[in-house]
Motif scaffolding. Structure first.
Motif, PDB file in Angstrom:
ATOM      1  N   ASN A   1       0.805  -1.220   0.000  1.00  0.00           N
ATOM      2  CA  ASN A   1       0.000   0.000   0.000  1.00  0.00           C
ATOM      3  C   ASN A   1       0.839   1.272   0.000  1.00  0.00           C
ATOM      4  N   VAL A   2       2.156   1.166   0.144  1.00  0.00           N
ATOM      5  CA  VAL A   2       3.007   2.356   0.109  1.00  0.00           C
ATOM      6  C   VAL A   2       3.058   2.891  -1.322  1.00  0.00           C
ATOM      7  N   VAL A   3       2.653   4.132  -1.479  1.00  0.00           N
ATOM      8  CA  VAL A   3       2.647   4.780  -2.800  1.00  0.00           C
ATOM      9  C   VAL A   3       3.915   5.589  -3.019  1.00  0.00           C
ATOM     10  N   ALA A   4       4.340   6.344  -1.990  1.00  0.00           N
ATOM     11  CA  ALA A   4       5.491   7.234  -2.192  1.00  0.00           C
ATOM     12  C   ALA A   4       6.160   7.558  -0.865  1.00  0.00           C
ATOM     13  N   TRP A   5       7.450   7.815  -0.956  1.00  0.00           N
ATOM     14  CA  TRP A   5       8.260   8.356   0.135  1.00  0.00           C
ATOM     15  C   TRP A   5       8.688   9.747  -0.316  1.00  0.00           C
ATOM     16  N   ILE A   6       8.261  10.789   0.399  1.00  0.00           N
ATOM     17  CA  ILE A   6       8.426  12.182  -0.003  1.00  0.00           C
ATOM     18  C   ILE A   6       9.400  12.849   0.965  1.00  0.00           C
ATOM     19  N   ASN A   7      10.464  13.471   0.434  1.00  0.00           N
ATOM     20  CA  ASN A   7      11.511  13.989   1.304  1.00  0.00           C
ATOM     21  C   ASN A   7      12.224  15.193   0.709  1.00  0.00           C
ATOM     22  N   GLY A   8      13.280  15.662   1.379  1.00  0.00           N
ATOM     23  CA  GLY A   8      14.043  16.836   0.952  1.00  0.00           C
ATOM     24  C   GLY A   8      15.521  16.621   1.186  1.00  0.00           C
ATOM     25  N   HIS A   9      16.177  17.574   1.871  1.00  0.00           N
ATOM     26  CA  HIS A   9      17.573  17.524   2.310  1.00  0.00           C
ATOM     27  C   HIS A   9      18.586  17.741   1.190  1.00  0.00           C
ATOM     28  N   SER A  10      18.401  17.151   0.044  1.00  0.00           N
ATOM     29  CA  SER A  10      19.426  17.202  -1.005  1.00  0.00           C
ATOM     30  C   SER A  10      19.486  18.546  -1.709  1.00  0.00           C
ATOM     31  N   HIS A  11      18.409  19.362  -1.626  1.00  0.00           N
ATOM     32  CA  HIS A  11      18.281  20.612  -2.370  1.00  0.00           C
ATOM     33  C   HIS A  11      18.231  20.357  -3.876  1.00  0.00           C
ATOM     34  N   VAL A  12      17.751  19.193  -4.252  1.00  0.00           N
ATOM     35  CA  VAL A  12      17.686  18.782  -5.659  1.00  0.00           C
ATOM     36  C   VAL A  12      16.314  18.168  -5.931  1.00  0.00           C
ATOM     37  N   ASN A  13      15.759  18.422  -7.099  1.00  0.00           N
ATOM     38  CA  ASN A  13      14.568  17.698  -7.541  1.00  0.00           C
ATOM     39  C   ASN A  13      14.998  16.361  -8.145  1.00  0.00           C
ATOM     40  N   ARG A  14      14.514  15.289  -7.579  1.00  0.00           N
ATOM     41  CA  ARG A  14      14.870  13.957  -8.059  1.00  0.00           C
ATOM     42  C   ARG A  14      13.734  12.990  -7.735  1.00  0.00           C
ATOM     43  N   ILE A  15      13.271  12.230  -8.698  1.00  0.00           N
ATOM     44  CA  ILE A  15      12.221  11.234  -8.482  1.00  0.00           C
ATOM     45  C   ILE A  15      12.767   9.876  -8.897  1.00  0.00           C
ATOM     46  N   THR A  16      12.706   8.929  -7.964  1.00  0.00           N
ATOM     47  CA  THR A  16      13.330   7.627  -8.164  1.00  0.00           C
ATOM     48  C   THR A  16      12.304   6.519  -7.955  1.00  0.00           C
ATOM     49  N   PRO A  17      12.176   5.582  -8.900  1.00  0.00           N
ATOM     50  CA  PRO A  17      11.310   4.421  -8.672  1.00  0.00           C
ATOM     51  C   PRO A  17      12.067   3.349  -7.893  1.00  0.00           C
ATOM     52  N   HIS A  18      11.397   2.718  -6.958  1.00  0.00           N
ATOM     53  CA  HIS A  18      11.981   1.612  -6.206  1.00  0.00           C
ATOM     54  C   HIS A  18      11.129   0.360  -6.420  1.00  0.00           C
ATOM     55  N   GLY A  19      11.801  -0.756  -6.681  1.00  0.00           N
ATOM     56  CA  GLY A  19      11.116  -2.036  -6.786  1.00  0.00           C
ATOM     57  C   GLY A  19      10.416  -2.281  -8.094  1.00  0.00           C
ATOM     58  N   HIS A  20      10.926  -1.710  -9.230  1.00  0.00           N
ATOM     59  CA  HIS A  20      10.201  -1.884 -10.486  1.00  0.00           C
ATOM     60  C   HIS A  20      10.133  -3.330 -10.946  1.00  0.00           C
ATOM     61  N   ALA A  21      11.017  -4.195 -10.446  1.00  0.00           N
ATOM     62  CA  ALA A  21      10.971  -5.604 -10.865  1.00  0.00           C
ATOM     63  C   ALA A  21       9.766  -6.329 -10.272  1.00  0.00           C
ATOM     64  N   THR A  22       9.206  -5.809  -9.180  1.00  0.00           N
ATOM     65  CA  THR A  22       8.048  -6.436  -8.533  1.00  0.00           C
ATOM     66  C   THR A  22       6.993  -5.364  -8.300  1.00  0.00           C
ATOM     67  N   PRO A  23       6.048  -5.197  -9.241  1.00  0.00           N
ATOM     68  CA  PRO A  23       5.079  -4.095  -9.130  1.00  0.00           C
ATOM     69  C   PRO A  23       4.344  -4.037  -7.798  1.00  0.00           C
ATOM     70  N   ALA A  24       4.011  -5.185  -7.210  1.00  0.00           N
ATOM     71  CA  ALA A  24       3.269  -5.185  -5.949  1.00  0.00           C
ATOM     72  C   ALA A  24       4.111  -4.684  -4.791  1.00  0.00           C
ATOM     73  N   ARG A  25       5.425  -4.567  -4.986  1.00  0.00           N
ATOM     74  CA  ARG A  25       6.319  -4.113  -3.910  1.00  0.00           C
ATOM     75  C   ARG A  25       7.106  -2.885  -4.340  1.00  0.00           C
ATOM     76  N   SER A  26       6.501  -2.053  -5.143  1.00  0.00           N
ATOM     77  CA  SER A  26       7.197  -0.889  -5.682  1.00  0.00           C
ATOM     78  C   SER A  26       6.586   0.403  -5.135  1.00  0.00           C
ATOM     79  N   PHE A  27       7.369   1.471  -5.147  1.00  0.00           N
ATOM     80  CA  PHE A  27       6.881   2.790  -4.735  1.00  0.00           C
ATOM     81  C   PHE A  27       7.826   3.841  -5.309  1.00  0.00           C
ATOM     82  N   TRP A  28       7.391   5.093  -5.217  1.00  0.00           N
ATOM     83  CA  TRP A  28       8.177   6.212  -5.715  1.00  0.00           C
ATOM     84  C   TRP A  28       8.845   6.951  -4.554  1.00  0.00           C
ATOM     85  N   GLU A  29      10.080   7.376  -4.769  1.00  0.00           N
ATOM     86  CA  GLU A  29      10.730   8.297  -3.841  1.00  0.00           C
ATOM     87  C   GLU A  29      10.802   9.658  -4.522  1.00  0.00           C
TER      88      GLU A  29
END
Length: 621
Positions: free
Chosen positions: A491-519
């Protein structure tokens, strides 16, 4: 310290590889008709007007989403751009440039045709991150590191309050998200709300968010006592025509009255919607990386403006290694150079805030604003000074705010074992299905299924297992471990954060769609490109979810006054942005690479992030 996210000797978060997208081809395609990508691809499009949904009766939230709501300008329509050619020693004015279109990212789920007409809007909210409201006259700031690198001090830092007030004004004008029409329900700040961990900066932040009058001045109320009238050519002196300082040689202008204007009172309207708070390393530690043991220097009367090269090198080395949790190197430098420090007016309001102080200030009803009282924290959090919690984002949508900070002199992040276990329990409470560490399916029949959004200050690359000298009895856990945990809960859709001072969107777990989410990592509002982010979560009712991310700028005009003579609150907010865009390495010949690194690639800005709707989650088919 003004730039402790990546001190000299440490790799900058912004130097991670950017998305490999041909920017020229992308801009040429930006006006094209909507395109539909396949899994793992991106496609650029401009948001289309919504058509009425007639497939079934409309609940209240869906009805609101279907209206053609006006919205304040976002970066879909226009963005601030540097005008003129990039030449060293030339100050470049800002102009309004074309907006950035939406990039469809199908890394985790395929974008299916017709989804625009099937959608149910679930949630809409805004993220602020890395505001860094700064008391620039604080004696504990270490601007002297600029002798080693020009980026160790920011010319725009005296205007952080004016710039943040303009950002609040922008959010108050957002009637509805551009993709759903839903009005934003709340703002989440993902840390580094202040710069020096001081009580006065915290007061400014809470007043900014909840409304009231702020005087961004400390020490002598009749005299500025920072680096910008010190006579040292290391710093920009906006009111000194005779001094040819480093920044005037780079083209920064002479602006008589700048320091008086920067320290005048400004009134924040406060957010008209509720807001929640997540803690960052600058909220927890002076300068984001120094020991709380330095409190006496913060409230004292000696401000060190320059040091010998050997001392600057020693301090930079200590910051880079992170092996000085008690700040003994800086303490020795402060003591050794005391005689050459500037005498300033001592101010008890600069006292350092303990975690308990931070929580208690949020709980003060005087700062409730649009609510909720505590802004995520409750009286129970004072027991053990816990800075993590869960809250209701919307119907069937849960938010989880976690505390990733070290409490002893380091800018990196981590989670302690107790909090990691709490996070696991909270995730399980909202996921009827999960996976164990070996990938075996676990059923949680008592769970109340919901879509889950996780918020933190640090992004995954900046989280390590470094021991915390303030909590030596508790093992620490890094970003990879947090990713592994979140991947266990569908059920995790996204992990939303800062700190880096950069815009960056990273997919995690693309090999297993049921266990994937966006950072989703969002840039700061103190450095270029001065972005916050608007989120809209929708169910496409075809087995997929879409999370729309739209970058927003403050309400201040892109163009500053031709002669720099508008020193009103609005004029200062515009100047704040323009000075940041003229930072070393941005306005000169290096601009293209630096801008792409900090603003992110096309797929890190305005996006539609698709993911699989999880079995058991609300509305999943």
């Amino acid at each position: 310290m003004s730039h402790s996210e990546a001190p000299e000797g440490c790799p900058m978060a912004g130097t991670e590889p950017v998305s490999a997208i041909n920017r020229r081809r992308f801009l040429l395609a930006s006006g094209a008709a909507a395109a539909v990508g396949t899994a793992g691809t991106t496609a650029a499009f401009l948001p289309r007007p919504r058509r009425p949904h007639s497939a079934k009766p409309e609940p209240a939230v869906r009805a609101a989403a279907q209206r053609s709501a006006p919205h304040a300008t976002t970066t879909l329509e226009t963005t601030a751009r540097l005008g003129g050619a990039a030449h060293p020693g030339t100050y470049r004015r800002l102009v309004s440039g074309p907006g950035w279109p939406v990039v469809v990212r199908g890394d985790l789920a395929p974008p299916r045709a017709g989804r625009e007409d099937r959608r149910t809007a679930l949630a809409c909210f805004v993220q602020f991150t890395d505001l860094h409201l700064a008391d620039v006259q604080n004696p504990l700031r270490t601007e002297f590191l600029r002798s080693r690198t020009p980026t160790a001090w920011r010319a725009q830092e005296a205007l952080t309050v004016a710039g943040a007030v303009s950002l609040v004004e922008r959010v108050n004008a957002l009637d509805g998200g551009p993709h759903t029409g839903l009005p934003p329900a709340f703002v989440m700040t993902t840390g580094d709300n202040v710069d020096n961990n001081s009580a006065i900066e915290l007061e400014w932040f809470l007043t900014l968010m909840s409304g009231g009058r702020i005087t961004p001045d400390t020490g002598d109320p009749g005299a500025y006592e920072g680096v910008q009238n010190s006579g040292l050519p290391l710093y920009w002196h906006p009111g000194d025509a005779a001094l040819r300082d480093l920044d005037k040689r780079r083209g920064l202008p002479l602006i008589p009255g700048f320091l008086d204007a920067a320290t005048r009172p400004v009134t924040s309207p406060g957010l008209r919607i509720p807001w929640y708070s997540t803690v960052g390393n600058h909220d927890d530690l002076p300068g984001g990386c120094l020991s709380p043991a330095l409190s006496d220097y913060a409230v004292g009367s000696r401000k060190l403006l320059s040091v010998p090269p050997a001392d600057a090198a020693a301090y930079a080395k200590a910051l880079g290694s992170g092996d000085d949790p008690k700040s003994e190197v800086l303490t020795a430098i402060l003591s050794r150079n005391k005689a050459s420090a500037r005498t300033v007016t001592a101010d008890e309001r600069r006292r350092l805030c303990t975690p308990h102080d931070y929580l208690a200030a949020h709980l003060d009803p005087a700062h409730a604003g649009a609510g909720p009282v505590g802004h995520g924290y409750t009286e129970d959090h004072l027991d053990g000074d816990r800075m993590y919690y869960s809250f209701q984002v919307a119907e069937n949508v849960i938010g989880i705010s976690i505390d990733t900070t070290y409490r002893s002199g380091h800018y990196e992040g981590s989670l302690g074992t107790d909090q990691l276990r709490w996070l696991e329990r909270t995730l399980a409470a909202h996921s009827s299905r999960s996976y164990d560490a070996d990938g075996r399916l676990i059923r949680n029949p008592g769970a109340d299924d919901a879509h889950i959004l996780v918020f933190s200050h640090h992004h995954s690359p900046s989280m390590t297992r470094r021991p915390d000298a303030a909590r030596t009895d508790e093992p620490r856990h890094d970003g990879a471990e947090v990713i592994a945990l979140l991947s266990r809960f569908p059920n995790v859709v996204a992990w939303i954060n800062g700190h880096s001072h950069v815009n960056r969107i990273t997919p995690h777990g693309h090999a297993t769609p049921a266990r994937s989410f966006w950072e989703v990592n969002t840039a700061s509002h103190v450095d270029y490109p001065h972005h916050a982010r608007l989120f809209e979560l929708v169910d496409n009712e075809d087995g997929t979810l879409s999370l729309f991310t739209t970058l927003i700028e403050s309400a201040a005009p892109h163009r500053t006054a031709p002669d720099f003579d508008d020193l009103s609150a609005v004029g200062l907010a515009s100047l704040y942005r323009e000075l940041a865009y003229n930072a070393p390495g941005l306005a000169d010949g290096m601009s293209a690479g630096v801008q792409e690194g900090w603003a992110g690639g096309a797929g890190d800005r305005n996006t539609e992030l698709l993911s699989t709707a999880r079995p058991g989650a609300p509305h999943a088919q």
